[in-house]
Structures are given as C-alpha cells and as structure tokens.
Design an enzyme around this catalytic site. Structure first.
Site, short mmCIF file in Angstrom:
data_model
loop_
_atom_site.label_atom_id
_atom_site.label_comp_id
_atom_site.label_asym_id
_atom_site.label_seq_id
_atom_site.Cartn_x
_atom_site.Cartn_y
_atom_site.Cartn_z
N HIS A 149 0.95 -1.30 0.24
CA HIS A 149 -0.01 0.09 -0.17
C HIS A 149 0.85 1.18 -0.10
CE1 HIS A 149 -3.83 2.07 1.97
NE2 HIS A 149 -3.15 3.21 0.96
N GLU B 166 0.18 7.73 -3.01
CA GLU B 166 1.03 7.51 -1.81
C GLU B 166 2.48 8.37 -1.62
OE1 GLU B 166 0.38 5.20 0.64
OE2 GLU B 166 -1.50 5.38 -0.51
N HIS C 94 1.84 11.17 1.29
CA HIS C 94 2.49 10.72 2.44
C HIS C 94 4.16 11.18 2.20
CE1 HIS C 94 -0.80 8.72 3.93
NE2 HIS C 94 -0.85 7.97 3.05
#
Ligand SMILES: *[C@@H]1O[C@H](CO)[C@@H](O)[C@H](O)[C@H]1NC(C)=O
Ligand SMILES: *[C@@H]1O[C@H](CO)[C@@H](O)[C@H](O)[C@H]1NC(C)=O
Ligand SMILES: *[C@@H]1O[C@H](CO)[C@@H](O)[C@H](O)[C@H]1NC(C)=O
Ligand SMILES: *[C@@H]1O[C@H](CO)[C@@H](O)[C@H](O)[C@H]1NC(C)=O
Length: 316
Positions: free
Chosen positions: A93, A174, A178
């Site tokens: 993920h 992602e 992040h």
C-alpha cells in the site's frame, strides 16, 4: 574491403554504444546524508528521544512512527488491463510518516502534488483545508522511466497493485500524500535535487520496508492461509506477528461500518521506529497506536484470491 571496414566500424561503434548505454549510470536518487554521522542518530530510534533532532534529513521528524502498509485484495477489477495480484504476497500500500502519537499530516507540499485522484481532496480532509488539485501531468510510470528505473517499475507492477484504478495512480497518491510529509524525503535533503528524484527514492524505500514484513509468510508460519471455508480470530493474526516481529500491527477489515461487523481482512499496517532514515535505516516494529478495525469478537475472513486475478511469475 572498404565496405567491410565500414561494416566493422559500424559494428564497433554499435558495441561501444551498447557498452556506453550499459555503463552510463542512471541519475542517482540518493539523499545526501553526509552530515548524518555527526548527529548521533545511529544510537537512537525515531520517536524514542526527546532531544531535538537538528538535521531532519537524518531521521524522520516529526513523523518518526513509520508505517509499512499492505493490502489484501482478492481481485483488482483491472485484470483485463493486465493488473494482477502477486501469488503468496500481500500487495504494497505505502510507507507513512505518522507523528509519534499516531496523528498524521497529508499532502504537505503541494509543489510536489502528482496525485491524479487526491483523497482527501483538501490538505486536512476538511472543507476549510487547502484544496488538493488533481494532477494531470507526468505519470509515476513516466517519472520512473525518466530516471531509468525500469527495474523498479517492473517490481512495482508486480507487487504494488491498485484496485479499481491504474497501479501508477496509487504510487503517485502515496508519494504526494505521504512522502511529502516525511522529513527525510524533503527536496533540500538532496544535492542538486532533480524534480521527483525523491519520489523514486520514496518508492524504493517503501518496497524495502514492506519486504521486511512479509505478511503472507508471517501468517503462513502460524498456519494461517487464505481460505474461503475456514475463518480466523483477530487475535490469531496478532499473535502471528507478535511471534515473528515482536509487535502487534493494525489490521484493517472491510464490511459494514457498524462496530463489530467488519470481518473481511483487507489491510495490515506495521508500525515501526527507525534507526537512521526510512531509506536505509533499521526498522523496529512497535505495537500499533490505532485499534484494529476488524471485529475482535466475530470470525474474520482472510479470503482466497480469485484464481484468475493472481499470477505467480514474480519472484521476491
Ligand atoms: C537522547 O539523545 C541525546 C544525544 O542526542 C543523548 O545525550 C541522550 O542520552 C538521549 N536520551 C535518551 C533518553 O535516549
Ligand atoms: C471535495 O469533495 C467534496 C465531496 O465530493 C466536494 O463537495 C468538495 O467541493 C470538494 N472540495 C474541493 C476543494 O474540491
Ligand atoms: C474488543 O474490542 C472492544 C472495543 O474496542 C473492547 O471494549 C473489548 O475489550 C475487546 N475485547 C477483547 C476480547 O479484546
Ligand atoms: C473467495 O471469496 C472471495 C470473496 O468472496 C472471492 O473474491 C474469491 O474469488 C473466492 N476465491 C475462491 C478461490 O473461490
């Protein structure tokens, strides 16, 4: 004679070109960590020392609670596009920088926003946050190719698999959501920073971290295998991790929102403190700061994949 000399010359220059191509290093995507040895971080894990960390390129600060996160999906809805799940592996993920108390920020640097489908669509997830505009430029695949990272691209298409969207949408998401909040991927941590070299570095770091916690094998080591006829209890999944990595991760389940009814295992987040950077450092698993969303009372289903959604040609 002249013709064959010309042919030889062409052959020789082709060989030289081939060698040159092979030997030309791809542009590096390493952060400059030359200042780190003097920062004394080799003896303290992130989130474990209250001393101010001066060089935040050397240890993730404040996001020192590092989460290696993985998905368990049974299909991708994009099989016809060649998007398959890797047999005997959970899919990656991402890698997330939570603050030491478990809170977190997202989309911290909108100048590095390359997510085609931002979620949430504001920096705070609330209507009064700064809007995160959808990206319509260069894709993550194109960025990887620009840096010559066909190896990484190939690996990511094998193990970092999205559902209902192209894989590279997930990789870009992602990174933008992040990595931009991880101090060790700040653009000022790189000498002569090239646009998105930190993205390549982040994708590589996320793969490295997730490989340290091979969920499929950790569960299988305790006899826990995907099954459409046998269910498990949350505590069995937790104990498998405790037995192999010494800490309880977060387990995510899908199913009705109502508490106690989420019973289809779909995610794992392994929480860790790191010694040094998330790129190169050591990860020490610690207990999750977030209670698992799986019901701790009912049976949990760790479903087998749809056979035609899975392939086993990839090697770890
Ligand atoms: C924190 O780090 C400093 C040096 O960086 C060290 O002097 C101190 O003993 C450390 N404290 C703890 C609790 O580890
Ligand atoms: C974010 O999404 C919500 C729900 O779809 C929508 O009402 C809102 O206008 C969006 N905000 C921005 C900044 O795009
Ligand atoms: C299950 O979870 C609930 C809610 O988080 C908690 O109150 C309860 O103590 C848990 N039960 C067990 C057996 O862990
Ligand atoms: C197992 O069940 C899941 C969830 O219903 C389904 O997606 C999958 O195709 C099933 N796998 C097999 C091998 O029957």
């Amino acid at each position: 004679m002249l013709g064959s000399i010309a042919a030889l010359t062409v052959l020789a220059s082709t060989l030289v070109n081939a060698l040159t191509i092979r030997q030309t290093p791809v542009p590096f995507t390493y952060p400059s960590l030359k200042a780190c040895p003097s920062t004394n971080l080799s003896v303290q894990c992130s989130c474990e020392n209250k001393t101010t960390i001066e060089n935040t390129c050397c240890s993730p600060t404040p996001g020192g609670l590092v989460l290696a996160t993985q998905f368990w999906n049974t299909y991708t809805n994009r099989e016809s596009e060649g998007q398959f799940l890797p047999a005997r592996h959970w899919g990656i993920h991402g890698l997330w920088p939570d603050n030491c108390d478990g809170s977190y920020e997202s989309y911290c640097d909108l100048s590095r926003q390359i997510d085609p489908e931002p979620s949430p669509n504001t920096t705070t997830g609330k209507p009064d946050g700064t809007p995160v505009p959808a990206w319509k430029g260069e894709s993550a695949t194109e960025i990887l190719k620009k840096f010559g990272r066909y190896d990484l691209l190939n690996y990511m298409n094998g193990y970092w698999i999205a559902r209902d969207q192209p894989n590279d949408y997930l990789w870009a998401h992602e990174y933008a959501k992040h990595a931009t909040c991880f101090s060790t991927f700040d653009t000022n941590c790189y000498d002569n920073h090239q646009p998105f070299e930190d993205a390549v570095d982040y994708w590589q770091a996320a793969i490295r971290a997730n490989k340290m916690f091979p969920t499929y094998d950790i569960l299988a080591s305790q006899g826990i295998l995907p099954s459409n006829s046998t269910s498990y209890k949350l505590v069995e999944f937790e104990n498998a991790f405790v037995s192999q990595v010494g800490a309880k991760p977060f387990f995510g389940c899908s199913g009705p929102e109502k508490s106690g009814e989420r019973k289809v295992l779909s995610e794992v987040w392994v929480f860790a403190h790191v010694l040094g950077t998330p790129q190169f450092g050591q990860y020490k698993a610690v207990d999750s700061t977030t209670p698992s969303s799986c019901s701790n009372e009912t049976e949990i289903w760790y479903y087998e994949r749809t056979p035609s959604s899975e392939i086993s040609k990839f090697m770890s």
